[in-house]
Design an enzyme around this catalytic site. Structure first.
Site, PDB file in Angstrom:
ATOM      1  N   SER A  59       0.778  16.926 -48.080  1.00 21.73           N
ATOM      2  CA  SER A  59       0.862  18.085 -48.961  1.00 21.73           C
ATOM      3  C   SER A  59      -0.321  18.156 -49.914  1.00 21.73           C
ATOM      4  CB  SER A  59       2.198  18.034 -49.688  1.00 21.73           C
ATOM      5  OG  SER A  59       2.548  19.308 -50.107  1.00 21.73           O
ATOM      6  N   HIS A 115       9.101  19.871 -44.634  1.00 17.88           N
ATOM      7  CA  HIS A 115       7.903  19.419 -45.347  1.00 17.88           C
ATOM      8  C   HIS A 115       8.138  17.985 -45.834  1.00 17.88           C
ATOM      9  CE1 HIS A 115       4.343  20.189 -47.789  1.00 17.88           C
ATOM     10  NE2 HIS A 115       4.968  19.714 -48.852  1.00 17.88           N
TER      11      HIS A 115
HETATM   12  C1  GTR Z   1       3.836  22.922 -53.547  1.00 18.67           C
HETATM   13  C2  GTR Z   1       2.490  23.567 -53.372  1.00 18.67           C
HETATM   14  C3  GTR Z   1       1.905  23.144 -52.073  1.00 18.67           C
HETATM   15  C4  GTR Z   1       2.036  21.667 -51.801  1.00 18.67           C
HETATM   16  C5  GTR Z   1       3.292  21.053 -52.358  1.00 18.67           C
HETATM   17  C6  GTR Z   1       3.284  19.538 -52.502  1.00 18.67           C
HETATM   18  O1  GTR Z   1       4.520  23.335 -54.655  1.00 18.67           O
HETATM   19  O2  GTR Z   1       2.664  24.946 -53.443  1.00 18.67           O
HETATM   20  O3  GTR Z   1       0.572  23.588 -52.001  1.00 18.67           O
HETATM   21  O4  GTR Z   1       0.935  20.988 -52.266  1.00 18.67           O
HETATM   22  O5  GTR Z   1       3.610  21.538 -53.612  1.00 18.67           O
HETATM   23  O6  GTR Z   1       2.273  18.924 -52.820  1.00 18.67           O
HETATM   24  O7  GTR Z   1       4.352  18.955 -52.305  1.00 18.67           O
END
Ligand code: GTR
Length: 428
Positions: free
Chosen positions: A264, A405
């Site tokens: 991420s 995710h």
């Molecule tokens: C979210 C963000 C993403 C991603 C994520 C993370 O809120 O919008 O770009 O980086 O966090 O790092 O878990």
């Protein structure tokens, strides 16, 4: 290069509609932030900047011409997106805080190393946690990545030092309750069993993850002097390079075989670290999304405006100029991926992670393949987009797995297969 033919498949619009209909049926829709596009048919038409054409319009068609084009692209990302970081400080101190040759029930040698960026007591610094396989003969290849919540969260090992974190409300002391909390993302025993070392650093030690006007963390070493100077992602990437400085001198680590990986926001960081620092021998992006592997111009899921608004500290201030104006960017993220060439690069997506635009991550890797092919390596080529859980392992690796995710055991197994392939010659 038009967006509608971007994945090179004939009849892509019709096919996309079919795939979407099937996907809507098969995928339980995850809660994704509202007000953004998750509909493939609503992706606008776009033209990607050409990787293999220089700013003055000449074609790059010889391998020897790539270096100069690479410099040009790197400079654009530095100025317009992530911001330029300073070089390593003249004095970086490495202090071994802990070493145990019989850690994790005898499986590992554990080291904890304080890395301080300067000679003074007040200089910023970070703690590196390293596990190498206990019985290893010689130096071993290593996976290095930042973690989100402190080294003590990656494993239940009671000897890992608790990491304090700096938040907007002040310092929050590391707590026993959090020990091992992120262990599912760090299958350390399994990596050791497969002959790999694992090294990690808490990202908040490098730079706390909130907007403080770039005063704390490594920005204290050189606060940005212009809108083109380093944001937090560039700061984190800089920290990864300082971790690599240490690893290259550790007697148990093969410093020429260090893979940098991240999930991420830390996946965006792994990519930028791999772009800036070519000592990283393999670069792995796990669900890195917007500002990472995903093509910005698709505006699918997270957008440039949203990321700059929600996380104003991640990128150089200059990146705000592209809020709602993705088509004006002189780069797109396929060019970031191309900066890894000819080194092995792995991009991983997750089916339910629409916010990160899995298809945009794949297309980006596919477009970056042109550079791998120019350099005589195997990119994703003309292979169709692979189905779920069917990794493609070439000089570019790619998979989309089922689920959310996250970084899972499945992802790690593929990264280790990829490292086996490139470092141990396991053809598969
Ligand atoms: C979210 C963000 C993403 C991603 C994520 C993370 O809120 O919008 O770009 O980086 O966090 O790092 O878990």
């Amino acid at each position: 290069m038009a967006g509608s033919i971007a994945d090179g498949l004939p009849g892509v619009r019709i096919r996309a509609a079919l795939v979407l209909a099937l996907a809507a049926w098969a995928v339980p829709l995850q809660a994704q932030p509202e007000g953004f596009n998750y509909d493939e048919s609503a992706v606008p038409a776009y033209e990607l900047p050409e990787i293999l054409r220089t700013a003055d319009g000449s074609a790059v068609d010889e391998p020897a011409e790539w270096r100069a084009r690479r410099e040009e692209i790197l400079g654009l990302f530095e100025r317009e997106v992530y911001g330029a970081a300073p070089p390593a400080p003249p004095e970086v101190r490495f202090e071994i805080l802990d070493e145990d040759a019989g850690a994790l029930g005898g499986l590992a040698r554990r080291k904890q190393v304080r890395i301080t960026f300067g000679a003074s007591e007040q200089a910023p610094g970070m703690d590196l946690l390293l596990y190498t396989p206990a019985g290893a003969q010689g130096q071993v290849p290593t996976f290095l990545g930042l973690n989100f919540r402190g080294n003590h969260t990656v494993h239940e090992d009671p000897s890992i030092l608790l990491a304090d974190s700096v938040t907007e409300d002040g310092v929050r002391p590391g707590s026993e309750e959090d020990r091992g909390r992120s262990a599912s993302r760090w299958p350390i025993e399994r990596a050791l069993e497969r002959g790999y070392a694992v090294a990690t650093v808490y990202s908040g030690h490098v730079d706390p993850d909130f907007d403080d006007g770039f005063r704390n963390g490594v920005h204290a070493l050189r606060p940005p002097r212009s809108e083109n100077d380093w944001g937090t992602i560039a700061g984190w990437a800089w920290g990864l390079s300082r971790a690599l400085d240490y690893l290259q001198g550790d007697p148990h680590v093969d410093g020429t075989r260090v893979a940098v990986l991240g999930h991420s926001r830390l996946g965006k960081t792994a990519l930028w670290a791999g772009a800036v620092d070519e000592r990283f021998a393999i670069v792995i992006s796990n669900n890195s999304g917007c500002g990472g592997a995903a093509l910005s111009r698709r505006r699918f899921g997270e957008t440039v405006e949203r990321i700059n608004t929600r996380f104003p500290h991640w990128f150089a201030d200059r990146f705000n100029a592209y809020n709602g104006r993705e088509d004006d960017l002189p780069v797109d993220q396929h060019m970031l991926l191309a900066l890894m060439a000819p080194r092995p690069l792995y991009v991983a997506s997750a089916e339910e992670d629409l916010w990160a635009d899995p298809r945009g991550e794949y297309l980006s890797a596919r477009h970056a393949s042109a550079v791998y092919e120019l350099l005589g390596r195997q990119g994703l080529g003309d292979a169709p987009r692979p189905p779920l859980n069917r990794p493609v392992l070439r000089d570019i690796g790619y998979h989309i797995r089922e689920g959310k995710h996250d970084v899972t055991a499945y992802d790690w197994e593929r990264y280790m297969d990829f490292a086996d392939l490139h470092w141990r010659g396991d053809g598969r």
